[in-house]
Design a protein around this motif. Structure first.
Motif, PDB file in Angstrom:
ATOM      1  N   THR A 107     -10.377-131.886 -46.986  1.00 25.25           N
ATOM      2  CA  THR A 107     -10.907-133.073 -46.684  1.00 25.25           C
ATOM      3  C   THR A 107     -10.889-133.952 -47.731  1.00 25.25           C
ATOM      4  N   CYS A 108     -10.476-135.304 -47.855  1.00 20.46           N
ATOM      5  CA  CYS A 108     -10.794-136.215 -48.970  1.00 20.46           C
ATOM      6  C   CYS A 108     -11.877-136.982 -48.621  1.00 20.46           C
ATOM      7  N   THR A 109     -12.366-137.563 -49.367  1.00 16.80           N
ATOM      8  CA  THR A 109     -13.491-138.507 -49.172  1.00 16.80           C
ATOM      9  C   THR A 109     -12.912-139.964 -49.553  1.00 16.80           C
ATOM     10  N   VAL A 110     -13.344-140.758 -48.654  1.00 17.21           N
ATOM     11  CA  VAL A 110     -12.746-142.336 -48.905  1.00 17.21           C
ATOM     12  C   VAL A 110     -14.039-143.072 -48.811  1.00 17.21           C
ATOM     13  N   GLN A 111     -14.248-144.220 -49.343  1.00 20.29           N
ATOM     14  CA  GLN A 111     -15.223-145.242 -49.166  1.00 20.29           C
ATOM     15  C   GLN A 111     -14.521-146.347 -48.320  1.00 20.29           C
ATOM     16  N   VAL A 112     -15.192-146.648 -47.395  1.00 24.02           N
ATOM     17  CA  VAL A 112     -14.633-147.747 -46.233  1.00 24.02           C
ATOM     18  C   VAL A 112     -15.972-148.660 -46.261  1.00 24.02           C
ATOM     19  N   SER A 113     -15.747-149.921 -46.703  1.00 22.62           N
ATOM     20  CA  SER A 113     -16.836-150.895 -46.689  1.00 22.62           C
ATOM     21  C   SER A 113     -17.999-150.284 -47.335  1.00 22.62           C
ATOM     22  N   GLY A 114     -17.854-149.721 -48.402  1.00 22.93           N
ATOM     23  CA  GLY A 114     -18.731-149.372 -49.127  1.00 22.93           C
ATOM     24  C   GLY A 114     -19.658-147.812 -48.587  1.00 22.93           C
ATOM     25  N   GLU A 115     -19.270-147.383 -47.310  1.00 28.81           N
ATOM     26  CA  GLU A 115     -19.638-146.252 -46.750  1.00 28.81           C
ATOM     27  C   GLU A 115     -18.715-145.017 -46.932  1.00 28.81           C
ATOM     28  N   GLY A 116     -19.264-143.882 -47.372  1.00 32.75           N
ATOM     29  CA  GLY A 116     -18.614-142.512 -47.455  1.00 32.75           C
ATOM     30  C   GLY A 116     -17.839-142.010 -46.391  1.00 32.75           C
ATOM     31  N   LYS A 117     -16.552-141.732 -46.098  1.00 30.88           N
ATOM     32  CA  LYS A 117     -16.127-141.123 -44.870  1.00 30.88           C
ATOM     33  C   LYS A 117     -15.273-140.123 -45.392  1.00 30.88           C
ATOM     34  N   THR A 118     -14.737-139.425 -44.524  1.00 30.65           N
ATOM     35  CA  THR A 118     -14.091-138.208 -44.802  1.00 30.65           C
ATOM     36  C   THR A 118     -12.446-138.091 -43.864  1.00 30.65           C
ATOM     37  N   VAL A 119     -11.474-137.742 -44.685  1.00 29.57           N
ATOM     38  CA  VAL A 119     -10.384-137.793 -43.867  1.00 29.57           C
ATOM     39  C   VAL A 119      -9.822-136.316 -43.935  1.00 29.57           C
ATOM     40  N   THR A 120      -9.247-135.852 -42.772  1.00 28.30           N
ATOM     41  CA  THR A 120      -8.932-134.509 -42.641  1.00 28.30           C
ATOM     42  C   THR A 120      -7.274-134.410 -43.093  1.00 28.30           C
ATOM     43  N   ILE A 121      -6.724-133.534 -43.894  1.00 26.82           N
ATOM     44  CA  ILE A 121      -5.515-133.733 -44.422  1.00 26.82           C
ATOM     45  C   ILE A 121      -5.229-132.049 -43.791  1.00 26.82           C
ATOM     46  N   THR A 122      -4.084-132.121 -42.835  1.00 28.06           N
ATOM     47  CA  THR A 122      -3.570-130.950 -42.393  1.00 28.06           C
ATOM     48  C   THR A 122      -1.941-130.641 -42.584  1.00 28.06           C
ATOM     49  N   VAL A 123      -1.932-129.792 -43.420  1.00 26.25           N
ATOM     50  CA  VAL A 123      -0.330-129.183 -43.920  1.00 26.25           C
ATOM     51  C   VAL A 123       0.108-129.030 -42.756  1.00 26.25           C
ATOM     52  N   THR A 124       1.493-129.472 -42.678  1.00 26.28           N
ATOM     53  CA  THR A 124       2.448-129.146 -41.577  1.00 26.28           C
ATOM     54  C   THR A 124       3.947-128.501 -41.835  1.00 26.28           C
ATOM     55  N   GLY A 125       3.579-127.713 -42.999  1.00 26.63           N
ATOM     56  CA  GLY A 125       5.019-126.990 -43.353  1.00 26.63           C
ATOM     57  C   GLY A 125       4.901-126.610 -44.558  1.00 26.63           C
ATOM     58  N   GLY A 126       5.682-125.748 -45.093  1.00 28.93           N
ATOM     59  CA  GLY A 126       5.848-125.254 -46.502  1.00 28.93           C
ATOM     60  C   GLY A 126       6.388-126.228 -47.651  1.00 28.93           C
ATOM     61  N   ASP A 127       6.746-127.531 -46.682  1.00 31.29           N
ATOM     62  CA  ASP A 127       7.753-128.328 -47.548  1.00 31.29           C
ATOM     63  C   ASP A 127       7.037-129.657 -48.166  1.00 31.29           C
ATOM     64  N   GLY A 128       5.688-129.526 -47.713  1.00 34.73           N
ATOM     65  CA  GLY A 128       4.881-130.529 -48.606  1.00 34.73           C
ATOM     66  C   GLY A 128       4.631-131.848 -47.479  1.00 34.73           C
ATOM     67  N   ARG A 129       5.025-131.369 -46.370  1.00 33.03           N
ATOM     68  CA  ARG A 129       4.616-132.741 -45.235  1.00 33.03           C
ATOM     69  C   ARG A 129       2.915-132.419 -44.944  1.00 33.03           C
ATOM     70  N   TYR A 130       2.315-133.508 -44.580  1.00 35.21           N
ATOM     71  CA  TYR A 130       0.925-133.232 -44.306  1.00 35.21           C
ATOM     72  C   TYR A 130       0.564-134.417 -43.238  1.00 35.21           C
ATOM     73  N   GLU A 131      -0.517-134.097 -42.505  1.00 37.10           N
ATOM     74  CA  GLU A 131      -0.916-135.272 -41.610  1.00 37.10           C
ATOM     75  C   GLU A 131      -2.270-135.705 -42.161  1.00 37.10           C
ATOM     76  N   VAL A 132      -2.315-136.824 -41.928  1.00 42.32           N
ATOM     77  CA  VAL A 132      -3.748-137.694 -42.428  1.00 42.32           C
ATOM     78  C   VAL A 132      -4.480-138.083 -41.257  1.00 42.32           C
ATOM     79  N   GLY A 133      -5.508-137.540 -40.981  1.00 42.33           N
ATOM     80  CA  GLY A 133      -6.280-137.920 -39.858  1.00 42.33           C
ATOM     81  C   GLY A 133      -7.085-139.198 -39.963  1.00 42.33           C
ATOM     82  N   ALA A 134      -7.641-139.570 -38.745  1.00 41.56           N
ATOM     83  CA  ALA A 134      -8.500-141.033 -38.866  1.00 41.56           C
ATOM     84  C   ALA A 134      -9.773-140.765 -39.940  1.00 41.56           C
ATOM     85  N   PRO A 135     -10.423-141.766 -40.477  1.00 45.29           N
ATOM     86  CA  PRO A 135     -11.461-141.463 -41.110  1.00 45.29           C
ATOM     87  C   PRO A 135     -12.818-141.100 -40.168  1.00 45.29           C
ATOM     88  N   ALA A 136     -13.786-140.275 -40.389  1.00 45.43           N
ATOM     89  CA  ALA A 136     -14.882-140.042 -39.678  1.00 45.43           C
ATOM     90  C   ALA A 136     -16.026-140.172 -40.580  1.00 45.43           C
TER      91      ALA A 136
END
Length: 136
Positions: A107-136
């Motif tokens: 997870t990465c932490t993100v400030q959205v409107s001054g509030e701390g949120k998390t974003v899940t990063i899922t690696v989708t292969g050995g070539d460096g592709r990844y998915e960025v989930g919506a902030p929660a």
């Protein structure tokens, strides 16, 4: 109709209308959206209809490859603002030395409107592709 039948009929209709609005089916969960970010060394590329337009962030060495945290942070911020259309995105902090390994998540932490949120990063292969989930 008798005087008594009219109020009873009215109550029955009201009860039926109230019950018709009830449902045993739970409300659907909010849709989650993920964006796949392809690795890139020069021009950004897109894949699929929900793809972000920023490059991936992996190092060039093949054995024990890790994501470049600074590049990923910039990519995540760009995806949140341009693809997810999240307004007032502040600092993004992703952990350093995350291995490029298919199926791994972090997870990465993100400030959205001054509030701390998390974003899940899922690696989708050995070539460096990844998915960025919506902030929660």
């Amino acid at each position: 109709m008798s005087r008594r039948a009219v109020p009873v009929l009215g109550l029955c209709c009201a009860a039926f209308a109230l019950l018709a609005g009830c449902s045993d089916t739970p409300a659907p969960a909010p849709a989650t959206k993920t964006v796949t970010v392809p690795p890139s060394t020069s021009a950004p590329a897109t894949t699929g209809s929900n793809a972000g337009t920023s490059g991936g962030s992996s190092s060039t060495s093949v054995p024990g490859r890790v994501f470049d945290a600074k590049t990923m942070q910039a990519d995540v911020k760009k995806i949140l603002t341009e693809t997810y259309q999240v307004s007032d995105v502040g600092d993004v902090l992703c952990p350093a030395n995350q291995t490029v390994k298919d199926g791994s998540t972090f997870t990465c932490t993100v400030q959205v409107s001054g509030e701390g949120k998390t974003v899940t990063i899922t690696v989708t292969g050995g070539d460096g592709r990844y998915e960025v989930g919506a902030p929660a």
